[in-house]
Write an enzyme that holds these catalytic residues in place. Structure first.
Site, short mmCIF file in Angstrom:
data_model
loop_
_atom_site.label_atom_id
_atom_site.label_comp_id
_atom_site.label_asym_id
_atom_site.label_seq_id
_atom_site.Cartn_x
_atom_site.Cartn_y
_atom_site.Cartn_z
N HIS A 1 16.46 -53.65 -40.07
CA HIS A 1 15.08 -53.99 -39.71
C HIS A 1 14.17 -54.07 -40.93
CE1 HIS A 1 15.35 -53.65 -35.25
NE2 HIS A 1 16.48 -53.06 -35.60
N ASP B 1 7.56 -55.69 -46.36
CA ASP B 1 7.84 -55.39 -44.96
C ASP B 1 9.02 -56.24 -44.50
OD1 ASP B 1 7.38 -54.19 -42.47
OD2 ASP B 1 5.22 -54.50 -42.62
P1 ADQ Z 1 7.51 -50.88 -38.51
O1 ADQ Z 1 7.49 -50.52 -39.94
O2 ADQ Z 1 7.18 -49.81 -37.56
O3 ADQ Z 1 8.91 -51.51 -38.08
P2 ADQ Z 1 6.04 -53.27 -37.40
O4 ADQ Z 1 7.03 -54.38 -37.37
O5 ADQ Z 1 4.69 -53.72 -37.75
O6 ADQ Z 1 6.43 -52.10 -38.39
O7 ADQ Z 1 6.02 -52.63 -35.96
C1 ADQ Z 1 5.09 -51.65 -35.63
C2 ADQ Z 1 4.95 -51.59 -34.11
O8 ADQ Z 1 4.18 -50.43 -33.80
C3 ADQ Z 1 4.20 -52.79 -33.55
O9 ADQ Z 1 4.80 -53.19 -32.35
C4 ADQ Z 1 2.80 -52.25 -33.30
O10 ADQ Z 1 2.14 -52.80 -32.19
C5 ADQ Z 1 3.05 -50.78 -33.06
N1 ADQ Z 1 1.89 -50.02 -33.54
C6 ADQ Z 1 1.43 -49.93 -34.79
N2 ADQ Z 1 0.31 -49.19 -34.83
C7 ADQ Z 1 0.06 -48.80 -33.57
C8 ADQ Z 1 -0.95 -48.00 -32.95
N3 ADQ Z 1 -1.96 -47.48 -33.62
N4 ADQ Z 1 -0.87 -47.81 -31.64
C9 ADQ Z 1 0.14 -48.35 -30.93
N5 ADQ Z 1 1.10 -49.11 -31.46
C10 ADQ Z 1 1.07 -49.33 -32.76
C11 ADQ Z 1 10.16 -51.75 -38.71
C12 ADQ Z 1 10.09 -52.56 -40.01
C13 ADQ Z 1 9.36 -53.87 -39.77
C14 ADQ Z 1 10.03 -54.66 -38.63
C15 ADQ Z 1 10.24 -53.77 -37.41
C16 ADQ Z 1 11.06 -54.47 -36.34
O11 ADQ Z 1 9.46 -51.81 -41.03
O12 ADQ Z 1 9.32 -54.67 -40.94
O13 ADQ Z 1 9.21 -55.75 -38.28
O14 ADQ Z 1 10.89 -52.57 -37.76
O15 ADQ Z 1 12.27 -54.95 -36.84
#
Ligand code: ADQ
Length: 457
Positions: A159, A367
């Site tokens: 991921h 990311d």
């Molecule tokens: P993350 O590093 O967690 O994931 P991201 O892809 O942005 O990063 O996903 C975060 C998730 O958490 C999103 O669905 C978002 O809506 C949710 N989220 C964030 N802040 C929130 C809040 N305050 N309240 C509720 N929900 C919140 C890892 C990798 C990424 C990759 C994903 C999926 O680091 O690059 O995109 O896995 O493969």
């Protein structure tokens, strides 16, 4: 396809009435795939104890899915999870070799816990099951399962980013990590850049090479390598956002913003997300555009993550102090420029808040993909969409061509992009949004799941 076995560090075990919140698209998509084929989702329970022998595997049956959860010992958690996964692999894969802390104990703990996972999983697996392993915590799992004689199809999806050879090879056990990947039948990355880096790693030390047709050879094993950009549940999220405008919290937020334009940032608290650089850029933007003073609100929603790790605790203080300093310097009696919220919010509220945002600021330093960028786009009102300002170092930048791409290290450039986004004419906003939304509807999370499983089976 026969039964599916998913293995990930943590497992979104369903609560009564659905999956535990926050349930991202990933949890939903994988659950759908599991329901279709029947199978097992195995991982760490999140619990640990100081016992040498952890409790037996807990199994919870829901329809045709078994959730299998194992506890770990405190030492395991310290060495495997905090130690190697989060203090070595996470920074290395995000190109932060300055933050990697190598320790022999932690490295050994990582491989030991993977072996332990394999021993707990193997008795549950039938000979024609297809196994799909997720993320950096579990790279050596296939090698351990093969060692135990399993001949099943096993796939791996990373991921987070895969770094270039010069970064990866600073890790003393890089050879074991590369060897670990070669035991899978399919190794999936988020973007072509990650795959390119992986090929570079294979070639640099003569470990292996590309054979053509998406096939690779390393350590005498042939496997498929590919890119599978993860998506979101686009249509459902868009619907969510539309409905959320009547939600009480969203309505209150809208009223409190008054006539101001909202800039929104949503990230887990992590150094990879570039939050401090982003606050600097916002400050620069306000100073360079006096007409925007009092007319814009920047809402940063950042739930704590890994708060048991001291570095993350320190980061939380730094960001809070920085937001406080900017508010003190720029704010007036009737204007607080930055609203900084340090907790998780429900997905429907999040969807509604994204829709209120005239600008979505997604500026990680690095990311794997970044689902927030995709959620922001999906949540927009088609008749009056906001503008996505997106880091070129997020995997999502390879797909979302309608975003304003920025280099998050370039504070002035990011500030300029904010100004451009806020003054962009409606026609251009619509045009940019349409291309991104069409892409996201076609490449949603179900498709990601299907594409990977097609290649694996
Ligand atoms: P993350 O590093 O967690 O994931 P991201 O892809 O942005 O990063 O996903 C975060 C998730 O958490 C999103 O669905 C978002 O809506 C949710 N989220 C964030 N802040 C929130 C809040 N305050 N309240 C509720 N929900 C919140 C890892 C990798 C990424 C990759 C994903 C999926 O680091 O690059 O995109 O896995 O493969």
């Amino acid at each position: 396809m026969s039964r599916l076995v998913i293995v990930s560090n943590r497992v979104p075990v369903p609560e009564k009435g659905g999956i535990a919140t926050p349930a991202g698209g990933l949890a939903v998509a994988l659950k759908v795939a599991l329901e279709e084929h029947g199978g097992i989702w195995m991982g760490w329970s999140g619990k640990s104890s100081d016992e040498h022998e952890p409790q037996p595997l807990a199994q919870l049956q829901q329809g045709n899915i078994v959730y299998a959860l194992t506890d770990l010992t405190d030492t395991d958690v310290e060495e495997y999870y905090h130690g190697f996964a989060n203090r070595v692999l996470w920074p290395i894969c995000h190109y932060r070799l300055d933050l990697a802390e190598y320790g022999r104990k932690e490295m050994a703990g990582y491989f030991r816990v993977n072996r332990f996972f394999a021993h707990r999983l193997a008795p549950l697996v039938e000979s024609d099951d297809v196994i799909w392993v997720h993320d950096y915590h579990l790279i050596p799992l296939a090698a351990e399962l093969r060692q135990m004689g399993l001949k099943n199809r096993i796939g791996f999806f990373l991921h987070i980013p895969w770094p270039p050879a010069d970064v990866l090879f600073t890790m003393p056990v890089h050879e074991e990590i590369m060897r670990g990947l070669s035991h899978y039948d399919v190794v999936g990355f988020q973007t072509d850049h990650d795959l390119e880096n992986f090929v570079g790693c294979l070639r640099r030390e003569g470990i292996g090479d590309e054979l053509g047709g998406g096939r690779f050879i390393a350590y005498g094993r042939i496997f498929k390598g590919g890119t599978y950009a993860i998506g979101i549940e686009t249509a459902a999220f868009a619907e969510f956002a539309k409905k959320a405008s009547t939600n009480k919290t969203v309505r209150k937020a809208r009223e409190s913003i008054e006539h101001r334009s909202l800039i929104i940032g949503v990230d887990r608290l992590d150094y990879s997300k570039g939050i401090t650089q982003r606050i600097d850029a916002f400050e620069r933007f306000v100073l360079a555009n006096p007409a925007q003073q009092g007319r814009v609100t920047y809402l940063q929603i950042t739930p704590k993550s890994r708060s048991e790790v001291p570095e993350y605790e320190a980061m939380q203080r730094t960001v809070a102090e920085q937001a406080g300093r900017v508010n003190g310097a720029l704010g007036t009696v009737d204007w607080v420029p930055i609203r900084y919220i340090n907790r998780s919010v429900g997905r429907h509220i999040l969807a509604g808040l994204y829709r209120l945002g005239k600008v979505g600021l997604v500026t990680p330093l690095r990311d794997g993909m970044n689902l927030v960028a995709k959620e922001y786009v999906a949540a927009q009102d088609p008749d009056d969409p906001g503008v996505l300002v997106l880091s070129r170092f997020a995997g999502a930048a390879r797909e979302l061509r309608g975003a304003l791409l920025v280099n998050p290290y370039d504070i002035e450039g990011t500030a300029n992009a904010m100004a451009r986004a806020l003054s962009m004419p409606l026609e251009e906003r619509k045009e940019r949004w349409k291309t991104m939304m069409a892409h996201l509807l076609e490449h949603d999370v179900s498709r990601w799941c299907r594409d990977f499983l097609n290649d694996l089976t």
